[in-house]
Write a protein that holds these residues in place. Structure first.
Motif, PDB file in Angstrom:
ATOM      1  N   GLN A 107       3.591  10.122  -9.629  1.00  0.00           N
ATOM      2  CA  GLN A 107       2.895  10.378 -10.890  1.00  0.00           C
ATOM      3  C   GLN A 107       2.180  11.734 -10.855  1.00  0.00           C
ATOM      4  OE1 GLN A 107       2.993   8.672 -13.723  1.00  0.00           O
ATOM      5  NE2 GLN A 107       4.380   7.168 -12.834  1.00  0.00           N
ATOM      6  N   LEU A 108       1.537  12.045  -9.726  1.00  0.00           N
ATOM      7  CA  LEU A 108       0.849  13.333  -9.604  1.00  0.00           C
ATOM      8  C   LEU A 108       1.826  14.503  -9.670  1.00  0.00           C
ATOM      9  CD1 LEU A 108      -1.804  12.596  -6.854  1.00  0.00           C
ATOM     10  CD2 LEU A 108      -2.236  13.138  -9.240  1.00  0.00           C
ATOM     11  N   LYS A 109       2.968  14.369  -9.015  1.00  0.00           N
ATOM     12  CA  LYS A 109       3.976  15.428  -9.065  1.00  0.00           C
ATOM     13  C   LYS A 109       4.489  15.609 -10.489  1.00  0.00           C
ATOM     14  CE  LYS A 109       5.648  15.252  -4.324  1.00  0.00           C
ATOM     15  NZ  LYS A 109       6.786  14.983  -3.439  1.00  0.00           N
ATOM     16  N   LYS A 110       4.658  14.494 -11.183  1.00  0.00           N
ATOM     17  CA  LYS A 110       5.129  14.554 -12.563  1.00  0.00           C
ATOM     18  C   LYS A 110       4.112  15.274 -13.451  1.00  0.00           C
ATOM     19  CE  LYS A 110       6.552  10.970 -15.411  1.00  0.00           C
ATOM     20  NZ  LYS A 110       6.994   9.605 -15.649  1.00  0.00           N
ATOM     21  N   LEU A 166       0.820  -1.201   0.000  1.00  0.00           N
ATOM     22  CA  LEU A 166       0.000   0.000   0.000  1.00  0.00           C
ATOM     23  C   LEU A 166       0.859   1.259   0.000  1.00  0.00           C
ATOM     24  CD1 LEU A 166      -2.887   1.169   0.203  1.00  0.00           C
ATOM     25  CD2 LEU A 166      -2.613   1.093   2.682  1.00  0.00           C
ATOM     26  N   SER A 167       1.909   1.265   0.806  1.00  0.00           N
ATOM     27  CA  SER A 167       2.776   2.445   0.840  1.00  0.00           C
ATOM     28  C   SER A 167       3.514   2.630  -0.481  1.00  0.00           C
ATOM     29  CB  SER A 167       3.756   2.364   2.002  1.00  0.00           C
ATOM     30  OG  SER A 167       4.672   1.322   1.805  1.00  0.00           O
ATOM     31  N   LEU A 168       3.927   1.535  -1.108  1.00  0.00           N
ATOM     32  CA  LEU A 168       4.580   1.647  -2.420  1.00  0.00           C
ATOM     33  C   LEU A 168       3.612   2.218  -3.458  1.00  0.00           C
ATOM     34  CD1 LEU A 168       6.692  -1.623  -2.636  1.00  0.00           C
ATOM     35  CD2 LEU A 168       7.535   0.711  -2.499  1.00  0.00           C
ATOM     36  N   ASN A 169       2.372   1.755  -3.430  1.00  0.00           N
ATOM     37  CA  ASN A 169       1.369   2.297  -4.351  1.00  0.00           C
ATOM     38  C   ASN A 169       1.149   3.785  -4.115  1.00  0.00           C
ATOM     39  OD1 ASN A 169       0.933  -0.118  -5.684  1.00  0.00           O
ATOM     40  ND2 ASN A 169      -0.787  -0.704  -4.390  1.00  0.00           N
ATOM     41  N   LEU A 170       1.114   4.162  -2.856  1.00  0.00           N
ATOM     42  CA  LEU A 170       0.926   5.571  -2.508  1.00  0.00           C
ATOM     43  C   LEU A 170       2.087   6.421  -3.014  1.00  0.00           C
ATOM     44  CD1 LEU A 170      -0.751   7.694  -0.944  1.00  0.00           C
ATOM     45  CD2 LEU A 170       0.648   7.134   1.040  1.00  0.00           C
ATOM     46  N   TYR A 171       3.306   5.947  -2.808  1.00  0.00           N
ATOM     47  CA  TYR A 171       4.475   6.675  -3.299  1.00  0.00           C
ATOM     48  C   TYR A 171       4.464   6.786  -4.824  1.00  0.00           C
ATOM     49  CZ  TYR A 171       6.631   6.619   1.312  1.00  0.00           C
ATOM     50  OH  TYR A 171       6.903   6.801   2.631  1.00  0.00           O
TER      51      TYR A 171
END
Length: 123
Positions: A52-55, A42-47
């Motif tokens: 992706q959002l920052k990009k 879950l934490s990996l998915n969140l990161y």
């Protein structure tokens, strides 16, 4: 049977039971490892999603810079009768610093006409 014999047999029984339970515990499934794996996933998915959002945000910011135009953001102004004393004092202070009406309008989120009315009230 004597009391000491009963205590001795009870101690050996409890000792044997504890050894048996100890060995059984090695064969039980570890539930915490599954939970840890789920949290890690879950934490990996969140990161990844955050990255992706920052990009995407960076790409959008670059597009706005390339266009040479910032997106038009609405400015909200309050009607003249609702301008509070703090906002009036800010306009007056900015006027005394030598800023023009347009700059004061942008900084105070008031319309140009409202800023002009406040400045005229000083005279």
């Amino acid at each position: 049977m004597k009391r000491s014999e009963i205590l001795d047999s009870l101690i050996f029984f409890l000792l044997g039971l504890s050894i048996l339970l100890f060995f059984i515990s090695f064969f039980q499934k570890d539930r915490t490892s599954k939970v840890e794996k789920d949290v890690e996933e879950l934490s990996l998915n969140l990161y990844q999603e955050t990255y992706q959002l920052k990009k995407r945000m960076k790409v959008l910011e670059e597009e706005f810079m390339i266009d040479g135009q910032a997106p038009h953001l609405p400015t909200f102004s309050t009607p003249p009768h609702e301008i509070n004393a703090i906002l009036k004092n800010q306009v007056i202070a900015l006027h005394k610093q030598g800023l023009n009406v347009e700059q004061i309008s942008k900084q105070s989120a008031l319309s140009v006409s409202e800023v002009q009315k406040i400045i005229l009230q000083l005279s």
